[in-house]
Design a protein around this motif. Structure first.
Motif, PDB file in Angstrom:
ATOM      1  N   ARG A 113     -31.337   1.742 -11.485  1.00 21.54           N
ATOM      2  CA  ARG A 113     -30.678   2.036 -10.209  1.00 21.54           C
ATOM      3  C   ARG A 113     -31.447   1.417  -9.046  1.00 21.54           C
ATOM      4  NH1 ARG A 113     -25.394   3.621 -10.530  1.00 21.54           N
ATOM      5  NH2 ARG A 113     -25.108   5.370 -11.968  1.00 21.54           N
ATOM      6  N   ARG A 114     -32.786   1.449  -9.138  1.00 21.59           N
ATOM      7  CA  ARG A 114     -33.600   0.897  -8.065  1.00 21.59           C
ATOM      8  C   ARG A 114     -33.497  -0.628  -8.009  1.00 21.59           C
ATOM      9  NH1 ARG A 114     -38.987   3.709  -9.785  1.00 21.59           N
ATOM     10  NH2 ARG A 114     -39.888   1.863  -8.784  1.00 21.59           N
ATOM     11  N   ALA A 115     -33.208  -1.256  -9.161  1.00 17.53           N
ATOM     12  CA  ALA A 115     -33.107  -2.720  -9.210  1.00 17.53           C
ATOM     13  C   ALA A 115     -31.671  -3.209  -9.099  1.00 17.53           C
ATOM     14  CB  ALA A 115     -33.719  -3.224 -10.512  1.00 17.53           C
ATOM     15  N   GLU A 116     -30.726  -2.278  -8.926  1.00 16.40           N
ATOM     16  CA  GLU A 116     -29.308  -2.641  -8.967  1.00 16.40           C
ATOM     17  C   GLU A 116     -28.912  -3.611  -7.862  1.00 16.40           C
ATOM     18  OE1 GLU A 116     -25.436  -0.139 -10.495  1.00 16.40           O
ATOM     19  OE2 GLU A 116     -26.913   0.855  -9.218  1.00 16.40           O
ATOM     20  N   LYS A 117     -29.432  -3.432  -6.657  1.00 12.84           N
ATOM     21  CA  LYS A 117     -29.081  -4.328  -5.551  1.00 12.84           C
ATOM     22  C   LYS A 117     -29.592  -5.747  -5.801  1.00 12.84           C
ATOM     23  CE  LYS A 117     -28.708  -0.893  -1.837  1.00 12.84           C
ATOM     24  NZ  LYS A 117     -29.235  -0.445  -0.518  1.00 12.84           N
ATOM     25  N   ARG A 118     -30.823  -5.838  -6.317  1.00 15.24           N
ATOM     26  CA  ARG A 118     -31.385  -7.158  -6.610  1.00 15.24           C
ATOM     27  C   ARG A 118     -30.597  -7.842  -7.720  1.00 15.24           C
ATOM     28  NH1 ARG A 118     -36.120  -4.115  -6.102  1.00 15.24           N
ATOM     29  NH2 ARG A 118     -36.416  -4.053  -8.363  1.00 15.24           N
ATOM     30  N   LEU A 119     -30.170  -7.055  -8.718  1.00 13.58           N
ATOM     31  CA  LEU A 119     -29.373  -7.624  -9.809  1.00 13.58           C
ATOM     32  C   LEU A 119     -28.008  -8.089  -9.312  1.00 13.58           C
ATOM     33  CD1 LEU A 119     -30.274  -5.094 -12.633  1.00 13.58           C
ATOM     34  CD2 LEU A 119     -30.623  -7.556 -12.743  1.00 13.58           C
ATOM     35  N   ALA A 120     -27.398  -7.307  -8.416  1.00 11.05           N
ATOM     36  CA  ALA A 120     -26.092  -7.687  -7.870  1.00 11.05           C
ATOM     37  C   ALA A 120     -26.206  -8.976  -7.068  1.00 11.05           C
ATOM     38  CB  ALA A 120     -25.550  -6.560  -7.003  1.00 11.05           C
ATOM     39  N   LYS A 121     -27.263  -9.077  -6.278  1.00 11.14           N
ATOM     40  CA  LYS A 121     -27.481 -10.281  -5.471  1.00 11.14           C
ATOM     41  C   LYS A 121     -27.724 -11.500  -6.358  1.00 11.14           C
ATOM     42  CE  LYS A 121     -30.193 -11.951  -1.538  1.00 11.14           C
ATOM     43  NZ  LYS A 121     -31.298 -11.623  -0.592  1.00 11.14           N
ATOM     44  N   ALA A 122     -28.497 -11.312  -7.430  1.00  2.99           N
ATOM     45  CA  ALA A 122     -28.753 -12.408  -8.360  1.00  2.99           C
ATOM     46  C   ALA A 122     -27.483 -12.808  -9.104  1.00  2.99           C
ATOM     47  CB  ALA A 122     -29.834 -12.003  -9.358  1.00  2.99           C
ATOM     48  N   GLY A 123     -26.635 -11.832  -9.424  1.00  4.80           N
ATOM     49  CA  GLY A 123     -25.364 -12.128 -10.079  1.00  4.80           C
ATOM     50  C   GLY A 123     -24.421 -12.902  -9.183  1.00  4.80           C
ATOM     51  N   GLN A 124     -24.399 -12.564  -7.902  1.00  8.48           N
ATOM     52  CA  GLN A 124     -23.564 -13.312  -6.946  1.00  8.48           C
ATOM     53  C   GLN A 124     -24.046 -14.750  -6.814  1.00  8.48           C
ATOM     54  OE1 GLN A 124     -23.912 -10.905  -3.439  1.00  8.48           O
ATOM     55  NE2 GLN A 124     -22.651  -9.237  -4.253  1.00  8.48           N
ATOM     56  N   ALA A 125     -25.371 -14.927  -6.793  1.00  4.01           N
ATOM     57  CA  ALA A 125     -25.924 -16.276  -6.711  1.00  4.01           C
ATOM     58  C   ALA A 125     -25.562 -17.088  -7.955  1.00  4.01           C
ATOM     59  CB  ALA A 125     -27.438 -16.213  -6.549  1.00  4.01           C
TER      60      ALA A 125
END
Length: 391
Positions: free
Chosen positions: A207-219
């Motif tokens: 959950r704490r890494a979810e935003k970073r993962l979402a941003k990396a997925g968009q990239a």
């Protein structure tokens, strides 16, 4: 008594060695797929399959036709064929058991991530791992490798390389600090609540890494397929997931070690996280056939939290540490009604999932999870909840 134990140590190969490791994986992947194709064609055209011995006898001929395979240790190639053999044996076992068979499939280079030296061809000397046909590579010996090393598996995880040593070690009995039993109720908001009232918090690494993962997925979605930038974006996501996994495993290792060192008996619920985290079933109106709201969004969030907690991994860590200790036992009990029955008087106190406090007419007042942990321990001690279930 001899036990099997695996040590996973980080490798730091040079650029040239990394290229050689990648090349070896690619050749092993080709051999795996070729062996799988041969088995499929043999059964299609003759009605009979082939086995490991028949395929292993062809390796000298393959080396004459493909001289690059001479640059790979012979036992590594044999182990690839054993993997194909195991894949088909497991397939037929599932067929006989009536389970979903899952026919062995071809592997891509991005999914084939390891090769194994099953008996020889490797050694550790002066902080370096010597691999036959590859060379010496720096290895981080963060712990002493005990016992007799049986196999060495080289594994690629993202951009990192690891050596996994499977060893036979003698059992060293370890006496826990107490001879008490402890009941453990696993949860989402809190990883676990003990029958003693202690709580193991849930750090929620994913959950704490979810935003970073979402941003990396968009990239990643903006990168052209086949480009170097896309490959780097894929590695970035893999690195983030690997960090989450390492954080979770480290946390679970620490707490499982504390529990095994402290208690003689650890009692868990007999749960199946894979079943609990299944997606919500669709609902349809009987008359119009339209799909109705089934709470899939909320269920999806709950499923993600269950998987993030790592219940199965936590139990597995406790089980193998207890087996190594020799004097500690991990047991499981039926979780039915453990959250509803009062630990004080045995009466069923029905509660919604959102109600986190247990309150009974007998005067028992405590946290819902603490109440469940007490019931879990009581079940193992011999107290039956059958009377409470019938009332």
């Amino acid at each position: 008594m001899m036990l099997k134990k695996t040590y996973k140590l980080r490798l730091y190969p040079t650029k040239k060695q990394t290229e050689k490791l990648e090349w070896t994986l690619a050749r092993c992947c080709e051999l795996y797929n070729a062996a799988l194709q041969e088995r499929r064609e043999s059964y299609t055209y003759t009605g009979k399959g082939t086995n490991y011995n028949q395929q292993a006898m062809q390796l000298p001929e393959i080396k004459e036709l493909r001289e690059e395979y001479k640059e790979i240790h012979s036992q590594v190639l044999q182990d690839v064929l054993r993997r194909v053999e195991k894949a088909f044996k497991d397939f037929f076992k599932r067929v006989k058991a009536g389970k979903k068979p899952g026919y062995p499939r071809f592997q891509s280079r991005t999914r084939y991530d390891s090769f194994c030296y099953p008996q020889a061809g490797f050694s550790i000397k002066n902080g370096r791992l010597e691999l036959s046909k590859i060379g010496h590579s720096k290895i981080k010996l963060h712990c002493k490798v005990l016992g007799t090393i049986k196999t060495c598996t080289i594994r690629r995880e993202g951009g990192c390389w690891y050596a996994c040593f499977s060893c036979e070690v003698g059992q060293v009995l370890r006496t826990p600090y107490t001879d008490e039993a402890v009941g453990i109720d696993l949860g989402v908001s809190k990883l676990a609540t003990l029958s003693t009232g202690d709580v193991i918090e849930n750090p929620k690494h994913y959950r704490r890494a979810e935003k970073r993962l979402a941003k990396a997925g968009q990239a990643l979605s903006r990168k052209k397929r086949g480009s170097q930038r896309r490959k780097k974006a894929v590695q970035r996501i893999a690195k983030l997931h690997r960090k989450v996994r390492n954080q979770r495993n480290d946390y679970l290792h620490q707490w499982s070690r504390r529990l095994v060192n402290t208690y003689e008996t650890i009692v868990f619920e007999e749960i199946a996280p894979a079943n609990l985290s299944k997606r919500a079933k669709p609902k349809q109106d009987e008359q119009t056939g339209q799909y109705l709201s089934n709470g899939a969004s909320a269920k999806s969030g709950l499923n993600k939290s269950i998987l993030d907690a790592g219940w199965s991994t936590f139990i597995a860590f406790c089980e193998y540490k207890a087996a190594n200790a020799g004097t500690v036992e991990v047991v499981k009990v039926d979780p039915k009604y453990t959250s509803q029955v009062c630990s004080g008087c045995g009466v069923v106190v029905k509660k919604k999932l959102s109600e986190r406090w247990h309150s009974c007419e007998c005067g028992t007042e405590l946290d819902r999870d603490h109440n469940a942990a007490l019931n879990i321990k009581a079940l193992w001690l011999g107290r039956s909840l059958q009377e409470a279930q019938a009332s």
